[in-house]
Design an enzyme around this catalytic site. Sequence first.
Site, PDB file in Angstrom:
ATOM      1  N   CYS A 110       1.267  -5.977   5.417  1.00  7.23           N
ATOM      2  CA  CYS A 110       0.597  -5.088   4.443  1.00  7.23           C
ATOM      3  C   CYS A 110      -0.878  -5.425   4.248  1.00  7.23           C
ATOM      4  CB  CYS A 110       1.321  -5.133   3.115  1.00  7.23           C
ATOM      5  SG  CYS A 110       3.062  -4.718   3.272  1.00  7.23           S
ATOM      6  N   HIS A 245      -3.277  -2.603  -2.218  1.00  4.75           N
ATOM      7  CA  HIS A 245      -2.082  -2.238  -1.455  1.00  4.75           C
ATOM      8  C   HIS A 245      -1.052  -1.655  -2.420  1.00  4.75           C
ATOM      9  CE1 HIS A 245       1.397  -2.174   0.942  1.00  4.75           C
ATOM     10  NE2 HIS A 245       1.941  -3.252   0.422  1.00  4.75           N
ATOM     11  N   ASN A 275       5.485   2.531  -0.365  1.00  2.00           N
ATOM     12  CA  ASN A 275       4.702   1.457   0.250  1.00  2.00           C
ATOM     13  C   ASN A 275       4.615   1.731   1.760  1.00  2.00           C
ATOM     14  OD1 ASN A 275       3.993  -0.955   1.537  1.00  2.00           O
ATOM     15  ND2 ASN A 275       5.188  -2.249   0.154  1.00  2.00           N
TER      16      ASN A 275
END
Length: 318
Positions: A110, A245, A275
């Site tokens: 990520c 993020h 996500n």
Amino acid sequence: MGFKIIGTGSKLPQKAVSNAQLATFLDTSDEWITSKTGIKSRTICTDETITDLATQAANIALANANLNIADIDLVVCATMTADYAMPSMACCVLEQLGGACPAFDVNAACSGFVYALDVADSFISSRKAQNVLVISAEMMSRMLDWNDRTSSILFGDGAAACVLTAGDSLKYINITATPQIAPLFTKASTGNNPFANHATDENIFLQMKGQHVYKFAVTTIQQEINLALTALNLQANDIAYFILHQANTRIIDGARTRLKLPPQKFPMNIEKYGNMSAASIPVLLDEMVRHNTIKSGDMLMLIGFGGGLTAGTAVLQW
Ligand code: UT7
């Protein structure tokens, strides 16, 4: 010499999957997912490949930058879910775009987008490249166990791209890893190697210790913000937007309230997309650019965190 971003683009899959749709085959509910994560829906690849989405995002970014693929000296793609283990997604996209230049992938989970920006900055600063195409694209849906309600509800698919050129927009960049596999990993298969002694039928889907990752994320965000502000001799209020993020609204809100900052400084789109790992930050950045949210001169702090465990922070003056 550093870089500035002169074009952005993003492309999401057509299919949106709501929490209610997940609840038709998982023991979960819209209420649980919304209250625990802030996610209402996510976009999931059906007919699209992630290479297709990445290529379309790259084309939009190139058009917005008024450049052609022939102007690009390097393609860096942040991904851990490419269509091919080899060649890289960067090469696959470059083939579709009809270009020819160095091209490779970066896997920092990520944190991938910030890692890719740092790689691009190194090439531009050392004058090995003038224009760099940075792509972040993830097809998380291929990595998930769709029978596992603790992880499959969190993620989505998507792609975004930025065109970077030599400039002085980047004020700070820092990438780190404090290696720990156990909290968040996806094992690669041993294939059909007849000599492998370990099981070939082991779980190859994403596995996550949610609360461990949660605590890491909240702590890391605060540390990264404080490190960057100290290095730049800035106050939190000098930052127009913290583009984090998009892992969980509670993670972002938790870090934000500890820092006593207002919600307007922490834009979010996780409600619509979930996500998307490396693609989360640049998809949000592209949305903000398209909506004219970001004004010339605004200071942006981009923070990625995730598997590795990795983290990365970049401060850009737009
Ligand atoms: O990019 C980084 C990637 N990872 C992350 O960002 C994950 C970070 N972690 C999180 O966001 C949170 O830890 C989660 C959202 C994953 C989970 O929230 P939590 O508050 O840590 O919940 P929990 O794991 O402690 O589970 C609470 C309960 C459990 O039931 P029991 O044991 O209390 O009976 C779970 O089995 O909720 C249950 N549960 C669910 N219930 C309904 C777990 N997943 C679900 C679900 N629907 N989807």
